[in-house]
Design a protein around this motif. Sequence first.
Motif, PDB file in Angstrom:
ATOM      1  N   THR A 197       0.823  -1.206   0.000  1.00  0.00           N
ATOM      2  CA  THR A 197       0.000   0.000   0.000  1.00  0.00           C
ATOM      3  C   THR A 197       0.857   1.256   0.000  1.00  0.00           C
ATOM      4  O   THR A 197       0.549   2.234  -0.701  1.00  0.00           O
ATOM      5  CB  THR A 197      -0.936   0.002   1.216  1.00  0.00           C
ATOM      6  OG1 THR A 197      -1.692  -1.216   1.247  1.00  0.00           O
ATOM      7  CG2 THR A 197      -1.897   1.170   1.170  1.00  0.00           C
ATOM      8  N   TYR A 254       2.403   1.629  -3.472  1.00  0.00           N
ATOM      9  CA  TYR A 254       1.364   2.085  -4.400  1.00  0.00           C
ATOM     10  C   TYR A 254       1.079   3.572  -4.197  1.00  0.00           C
ATOM     11  O   TYR A 254       0.958   4.332  -5.168  1.00  0.00           O
ATOM     12  CB  TYR A 254       0.102   1.259  -4.168  1.00  0.00           C
ATOM     13  CG  TYR A 254      -1.066   1.642  -5.043  1.00  0.00           C
ATOM     14  CD1 TYR A 254      -1.198   1.136  -6.335  1.00  0.00           C
ATOM     15  CD2 TYR A 254      -2.051   2.503  -4.576  1.00  0.00           C
ATOM     16  CE1 TYR A 254      -2.272   1.482  -7.131  1.00  0.00           C
ATOM     17  CE2 TYR A 254      -3.129   2.858  -5.365  1.00  0.00           C
ATOM     18  CZ  TYR A 254      -3.231   2.342  -6.646  1.00  0.00           C
ATOM     19  OH  TYR A 254      -4.295   2.699  -7.431  1.00  0.00           O
ATOM     20  N   THR A 255       1.004   4.001  -2.949  1.00  0.00           N
ATOM     21  CA  THR A 255       0.712   5.403  -2.649  1.00  0.00           C
ATOM     22  C   THR A 255       1.840   6.322  -3.099  1.00  0.00           C
ATOM     23  O   THR A 255       1.606   7.364  -3.724  1.00  0.00           O
ATOM     24  CB  THR A 255       0.476   5.573  -1.135  1.00  0.00           C
ATOM     25  OG1 THR A 255      -0.622   4.757  -0.726  1.00  0.00           O
ATOM     26  CG2 THR A 255       0.183   7.022  -0.788  1.00  0.00           C
ATOM     27  N   THR A 310       1.859   6.524  -6.972  1.00  0.00           N
ATOM     28  CA  THR A 310       0.686   7.038  -7.688  1.00  0.00           C
ATOM     29  C   THR A 310       0.320   8.478  -7.322  1.00  0.00           C
ATOM     30  O   THR A 310       0.033   9.288  -8.216  1.00  0.00           O
ATOM     31  CB  THR A 310      -0.540   6.145  -7.436  1.00  0.00           C
ATOM     32  OG1 THR A 310      -0.803   6.073  -6.022  1.00  0.00           O
ATOM     33  CG2 THR A 310      -0.316   4.755  -7.987  1.00  0.00           C
ATOM     34  N   ALA A 340      -3.586   3.668 -12.381  1.00  0.00           N
ATOM     35  CA  ALA A 340      -3.915   4.831 -11.557  1.00  0.00           C
ATOM     36  C   ALA A 340      -3.425   6.128 -12.191  1.00  0.00           C
ATOM     37  O   ALA A 340      -4.080   7.168 -12.099  1.00  0.00           O
ATOM     38  CB  ALA A 340      -3.321   4.664 -10.156  1.00  0.00           C
ATOM     39  N   SER A 396      -5.982  12.351  -1.443  1.00  0.00           N
ATOM     40  CA  SER A 396      -5.442  11.325  -2.336  1.00  0.00           C
ATOM     41  C   SER A 396      -4.721  10.235  -1.557  1.00  0.00           C
ATOM     42  O   SER A 396      -4.851   9.044  -1.879  1.00  0.00           O
ATOM     43  CB  SER A 396      -4.492  11.956  -3.360  1.00  0.00           C
ATOM     44  OG  SER A 396      -5.164  12.881  -4.171  1.00  0.00           O
ATOM     45  N   GLY A 451      -7.366   8.098   0.088  1.00  0.00           N
ATOM     46  CA  GLY A 451      -7.974   7.210  -0.889  1.00  0.00           C
ATOM     47  C   GLY A 451      -7.044   6.107  -1.338  1.00  0.00           C
ATOM     48  O   GLY A 451      -7.472   4.967  -1.561  1.00  0.00           O
ATOM     49  N   SER A 452      -5.747   6.417  -1.473  1.00  0.00           N
ATOM     50  CA  SER A 452      -4.779   5.416  -1.905  1.00  0.00           C
ATOM     51  C   SER A 452      -4.576   4.340  -0.844  1.00  0.00           C
ATOM     52  O   SER A 452      -4.430   3.160  -1.163  1.00  0.00           O
ATOM     53  CB  SER A 452      -3.444   6.097  -2.221  1.00  0.00           C
ATOM     54  OG  SER A 452      -2.503   5.165  -2.689  1.00  0.00           O
ATOM     55  N   VAL A 461      -7.358   1.828  -1.064  1.00  0.00           N
ATOM     56  CA  VAL A 461      -7.601   1.241  -2.377  1.00  0.00           C
ATOM     57  C   VAL A 461      -7.994  -0.230  -2.227  1.00  0.00           C
ATOM     58  O   VAL A 461      -7.397  -0.984  -1.453  1.00  0.00           O
ATOM     59  CB  VAL A 461      -6.362   1.390  -3.278  1.00  0.00           C
ATOM     60  CG1 VAL A 461      -5.182   0.573  -2.760  1.00  0.00           C
ATOM     61  CG2 VAL A 461      -6.700   0.983  -4.701  1.00  0.00           C
ATOM     62  N   GLN A 482     -10.756  -1.656  -4.915  1.00  0.00           N
ATOM     63  CA  GLN A 482     -11.422  -2.109  -6.138  1.00  0.00           C
ATOM     64  C   GLN A 482     -10.431  -2.542  -7.208  1.00  0.00           C
ATOM     65  O   GLN A 482     -10.601  -3.604  -7.818  1.00  0.00           O
ATOM     66  CB  GLN A 482     -12.307  -0.979  -6.674  1.00  0.00           C
ATOM     67  CG  GLN A 482     -13.039  -1.325  -7.956  1.00  0.00           C
ATOM     68  CD  GLN A 482     -13.962  -0.197  -8.380  1.00  0.00           C
ATOM     69  OE1 GLN A 482     -15.116  -0.147  -8.004  1.00  0.00           O
ATOM     70  NE2 GLN A 482     -13.419   0.712  -9.169  1.00  0.00           N
ATOM     71  N   ASN A 483      -9.389  -1.734  -7.444  1.00  0.00           N
ATOM     72  CA  ASN A 483      -8.443  -2.053  -8.501  1.00  0.00           C
ATOM     73  C   ASN A 483      -7.753  -3.389  -8.260  1.00  0.00           C
ATOM     74  O   ASN A 483      -7.657  -4.234  -9.154  1.00  0.00           O
ATOM     75  CB  ASN A 483      -7.402  -0.941  -8.635  1.00  0.00           C
ATOM     76  CG  ASN A 483      -8.003   0.353  -9.134  1.00  0.00           C
ATOM     77  OD1 ASN A 483      -9.181   0.408  -9.479  1.00  0.00           O
ATOM     78  ND2 ASN A 483      -7.212   1.413  -9.183  1.00  0.00           N
TER      79      ASN A 483
END
Length: 300
Positions: A79, A82-83, A86, A172, A229, A232-233, A236, A238-239
């Motif tokens: 996570t 990814y954050t 993105t 993303a 952001s 939300g990241s 995450v 759904q993706n």
Amino acid sequence: MAQQAAKIKKRRLQDDGAWGYLFIAVALVVYALFTAYPVVSAFIISFQDYKPLGSTFIGFDNYVSTFHSELFWKSIRNTVVYTVLTVPVALFLSFSVAILILPLKKWMQTAFKAIYYLPVVASGVALSVVWLWIYDPMPEGIFNKLIGLFGAHNQNWLGTTTYSMLSLVIMAWLSSHGAAIIIYLAALLGIDESYYEAADLDGAGFLQKLWHIVVPSLKPTTLFLLVTSVIGSFQVFQNAYLMTGGGPDHATTMVGLLIFDNAFKYFEFGKAAAQSLILALIIAVISLFQFKFLGKDVEY
């Protein structure tokens, strides 16, 4: 007479206050039922071996097992990666697009805002299906066709630990910038024209205006988008769920997906509740640091 007037005024204020509480009652009831109650319930469940027909209090066992879980820490690392990959790029792209839209005529601004915002209102499942087609490991996949033009071999974008996280990051980068673009554009339109006029008199160029006028003026907007952001990241789900299912070898298992699996796949509701509260605490701490260190000279 004065006392009677004061009593009438006091009664009128009390009546107005009663009407005010009546108007916000619906919002308070909705908040209590769908926000406060679930949070309190999750806190209680996190100390239980939860069963629908009878739960057992087990103290901090769910938290202890979570902190001793290698998969949990791997999901945290995924996570964070990814954050970090993105959020900055997404904000830069949104800011750049807003700058490009700003000089256009009003009707063209409206058209571009609608085009960029359209994916936000579209179904996330439908968009994921499109991206699954783009990442198709067969030669028909768009990405494989693209790299084939440069002589590269087909890649299994979502099925290997090497490319699965990168695939989600690229997804993303290239989607869902509509809200940030509109917010940035509204902030740009709010900058006083006199700043640009003074800069023109001083002979400032585009980049100088951008760095000394636009960027400082958009600090509150950037901070708001950065905080939301990141939140939300970190949430995450759904993706990763629709594109990879957390695989391969948990290379794309995010914290949100891990919580979902524990709750609805393994039915370990107590552990899922504990992990959700830990995630909420992590997000709160990160948001606090963002406001503390990035919002020092921000004026609202």
